[in-house]
Design a protein around this motif. Structure first.
Motif, PDB file in Angstrom:
ATOM      1  N   ALA A 280     -16.300 -61.021 -16.712  1.00 33.33           N
ATOM      2  CA  ALA A 280     -15.260 -62.037 -16.560  1.00 33.33           C
ATOM      3  C   ALA A 280     -15.180 -62.918 -17.798  1.00 33.33           C
ATOM      4  N   ILE A 281     -13.995 -63.135 -18.279  1.00 30.65           N
ATOM      5  CA  ILE A 281     -13.780 -64.078 -19.389  1.00 30.65           C
ATOM      6  C   ILE A 281     -12.824 -65.151 -18.884  1.00 30.65           C
ATOM      7  N   PRO A 282     -13.376 -66.281 -18.420  1.00 33.51           N
ATOM      8  CA  PRO A 282     -12.500 -67.303 -17.831  1.00 33.51           C
ATOM      9  C   PRO A 282     -11.562 -67.950 -18.847  1.00 33.51           C
ATOM     10  N   LYS A 283     -11.984 -68.032 -20.103  1.00 30.68           N
ATOM     11  CA  LYS A 283     -11.157 -68.664 -21.139  1.00 30.68           C
ATOM     12  C   LYS A 283     -11.170 -67.815 -22.402  1.00 30.68           C
ATOM     13  N   PRO A 284     -10.105 -67.121 -22.697  1.00 28.05           N
ATOM     14  CA  PRO A 284     -10.054 -66.389 -23.973  1.00 28.05           C
ATOM     15  C   PRO A 284     -10.052 -67.370 -25.141  1.00 28.05           C
ATOM     16  N   ALA A 294      -4.191 -66.700 -20.012  1.00 30.11           N
ATOM     17  CA  ALA A 294      -4.952 -66.420 -18.798  1.00 30.11           C
ATOM     18  C   ALA A 294      -6.199 -65.610 -19.126  1.00 30.11           C
ATOM     19  N   ALA A 296      -9.524 -62.974 -18.199  1.00 33.12           N
ATOM     20  CA  ALA A 296      -9.607 -61.615 -17.676  1.00 33.12           C
ATOM     21  C   ALA A 296     -10.636 -61.573 -16.579  1.00 33.12           C
TER      22      ALA A 296
ATOM     23  N   LEU B  10     -16.479 -67.357 -29.697  1.00 31.66           N
ATOM     24  CA  LEU B  10     -15.529 -66.250 -29.500  1.00 31.66           C
ATOM     25  C   LEU B  10     -14.384 -66.306 -30.506  1.00 31.66           C
ATOM     26  N   VAL B  43      -7.130 -58.871 -22.908  1.00 27.66           N
ATOM     27  CA  VAL B  43      -6.786 -59.893 -21.917  1.00 27.66           C
ATOM     28  C   VAL B  43      -5.290 -60.195 -21.977  1.00 27.66           C
ATOM     29  N   LYS B  50      -4.055 -59.843 -25.966  1.00 26.67           N
ATOM     30  CA  LYS B  50      -4.915 -59.941 -27.150  1.00 26.67           C
ATOM     31  C   LYS B  50      -6.286 -59.362 -26.849  1.00 26.67           C
ATOM     32  N   VAL B  52     -10.349 -59.570 -27.087  1.00 27.47           N
ATOM     33  CA  VAL B  52     -11.436 -60.539 -27.204  1.00 27.47           C
ATOM     34  C   VAL B  52     -12.725 -59.766 -27.452  1.00 27.47           C
ATOM     35  N   PHE B  54     -16.587 -59.923 -27.254  1.00 22.32           N
ATOM     36  CA  PHE B  54     -17.399 -60.725 -26.347  1.00 22.32           C
ATOM     37  C   PHE B  54     -18.868 -60.309 -26.433  1.00 22.32           C
ATOM     38  N   PHE B 196     -17.948 -72.141 -22.119  1.00 23.12           N
ATOM     39  CA  PHE B 196     -18.255 -71.744 -20.736  1.00 23.12           C
ATOM     40  C   PHE B 196     -19.463 -70.836 -20.741  1.00 23.12           C
ATOM     41  N   TRP B 212     -14.844 -71.345 -26.778  1.00 24.29           N
ATOM     42  CA  TRP B 212     -13.498 -70.773 -26.789  1.00 24.29           C
ATOM     43  C   TRP B 212     -12.476 -71.700 -27.441  1.00 24.29           C
TER      44      TRP B 212
END
Lengths: 296, 217
Positions: A280-284, A294, A296, B10, B43, B50, B52, B54, B196, B212
């Motif tokens: 889960a990526i709450p904030k890109p 949004a 993912a 990120l 995402v 785009k 990401v 991670f 986060f 982020w």
């Protein structure tokens, strides 16, 4: 998409782990039913012996699954928090007391006295329930797998264990000649209860946002599970009541099908439905502009 | 107290996987075990999509679920927050692997090499046979940290006392340090940015932060 971007099936535990849940659930509940039967004057030692064998085979299978099987004694090192350690600790007196009660009932131990196996049998039954509970907690502590950690999975697998054990109990009753109408009613109550808990489990799993692939795996086995493990046993029990001459055969078949349904559930739960959710990526990250899209 | 954490910016990570390669080289992990990963995730929805990059791995949680389930005591948590595995004690039962919400644990059942039956030159030197048949995972290069501290160095500041993924990062996206030290690099970085942690609702209190937004990238 890279590793972790989609849900993936766990490969750490395979059919051998499923066999531990099968052997543990069926065997431990068989011991419980055998003990209850003992007080109703039904045969004890052949049933309890088979129960112990189921538990032993399950543990042997999971032993085969460990990466370092010759370090098995290290299993007992963390009773403070590990349900696997507790399962191992409970298994030792379970086998000891189970063996004592079997030997007493079979007149191997204390053959010249009129000793009853009641006390060790009751203690073994209590330990069998504790063993089953440990297995449920092991399942529940798999935090990476929504299909296992859902609290209703414990109720479902626990109830299924009791049903599987009773199914084998009915089969043995048919072979040894101690099937009674009350036993058929008991099986019917168990399979109906399992079907109800199954529905609650699936509904809760759907609400929890479990991976679609896990839901699909469970959905794919639903008909087989409900028909083999529930509808067939109920029909066979009705047939047993309708044809008293064939009651023993039908009740044995009802027991077998109810048991097979439970085993199917456990195999699918361990090897097909155990999906780890995607990362889960709450904030890109924001690169160059002051807004985040949004997650993912 | 000391609490070591990792911070991944990120906004800076370019997905080059240098940290992944550095980790494999430093720790001799066999194929199938990849303690440091950089996920490449898409995402958003078309046309606003785009990629990401991670970085992930063991989150060195303050309340690690892998610790409680371990029956052998092989999984341990140090006072500085580092969660490690004693490979001489682990029985390879995989309880920890299914308990970890971050999929950060690996079990390789047999000795294998990247290209066929024989080890590569690097593997012949670096591969760690202790990792076969047991659970393994990122340990924040704990040997490096301990040796560095013993030599009077500061983890996260001095490369000789810092995890290799951080040392190798080409874009400065990875930072390591003591979050309990108000003057440490990670504390300052997190103070100035929005961040986060993965799956915070699990209650595991991960020691891996993701920046982020906010502050200079």
């Amino acid at each position: 998409m890279s590793w972790g971007a989609t849900s993936r099936l766990q490969r750490f535990w395979d059919i051998r782990a499923a066999c531990n849940f099968i052997g543990g659930g069926t065997g431990s509940s068989l011991l419980v039913w055998a003990t209850l039967g003992l007080f109703a004057g039904l045969p004890y030692f052949p049933v309890a012996l088979i129960g112990l064998l189921f538990v032993a085979v399950g543990l042997f299978m999971v032993w085969l699954e460990t990466g370092k099987p010759w370090r098995a004694l290290y299993l007992f090192f963390r009773p403070q928090t590990s349900w696997m350690t507790r399962e191992g600790i409970v298994a030792l007196p379970l086998f000891a007391l189970g063996a004592v009660s079997v030997f007493i009932d079979a007149d191997v131990l204390l053959p010249t006295t009129s000793s009853s196996p009641a006390v060790p049998a009751v203690l073994a039954a209590i330990l069998a329930l504790a063993f089953l509970y440990c297995q449920l907690r092991i399942l529940n502590s798999a935090r990476s797998l929504p299909a296992w950690r859902e609290p209703r999975a414990m109720a479902l697998v626990g109830l299924s264990g009791l049903t599987e054990g009773f199914g084998i109990y009915l089969l043995l009753g048919a072979i040894l000649g101690f099937v009674a109408p009350a036993m058929m009613v008991t099986l019917m109550v168990l399979v109906i209860a399992r079907a109800v808990v199954w529905r609650a489990y699936i509904a809760a799993l759907g609400r929890s946002g479990a991976p679609e692939s896990a839901m699909s795996a469970l959905s794919a086995m639903r008909n087989g599970f409900l028909i083999t493990g529930h509808a067939l046993p109920v029909v066979l029990i009705f047939l047993a009541y309708s044809w008293p001459g064939m009651a023993t055969t039908f009740s044995a078949l009802a027991g077998v099908t109810a048991t097979l349904g439970g085993w199917l559930l456990k195999i699918v739960l361990v090897t097909k439905a155990a999906y780890i959710p995607k990362t889960a990526i709450p904030k890109p990250p924001v690169r160059g502009r002051r807004s985040s899209s949004a997650g993912a | 107290m000391t609490r070591y954490v990792m911070v991944a910016d990120l906004r800076r990570c370019v997905g080059c996987q240098t940290c992944t390669a550095a980790c494999k080289l430093a720790n001799g992990t066999p194929p199938g075990a990849q303690w440091r990963r950089v996920l490449d995730i898409e995402v958003g929805e078309y046309p606003n999509v785009k990629r990401v990059f991670f970085p992930t791995g063991c989150q060195h949680c303050s309340k690690p679920p892998c610790l409680d389930v371990c029956p052998s005591g092989a999984t341990q948590q140090r006072d500085d927050g580092i969660v490690s595995i004693d490979y001489d004690v682990c029985i390879g039962c995989a309880s920890c692997a299914v308990a970890c919400p971050y999929g950060a644990r690996y079990i390789v059942d047999d000795e294998r090499f990247a290209y066929g039956a024989s080890p590569t030159v690097d593997e012949a030197v670096n591969i760690n046979p202790d990792l076969v048949g047991v659970a393994s995972k990122c340990n924040f290069c704990v040997d490096l940290i301990d040796a560095g501290i013993a030599a009077g160095l500061t983890p996260g500041k001095d490369p000789e006392a810092t995890p290799q993924c951080v040392n190798s990062c080409i874009s400065g996206a990875m930072t390591f340090g003591d979050i309990d030290d108000p003057e440490s690099n990670v504390t300052k970085l997190l103070r100035d940015t929005e961040h986060f942690r993965q799956k915070e609702d699990e209650g595991t209190e991960p020691g891996f932060y993701y920046i982020w937004d906010g502050g200079p990238p």
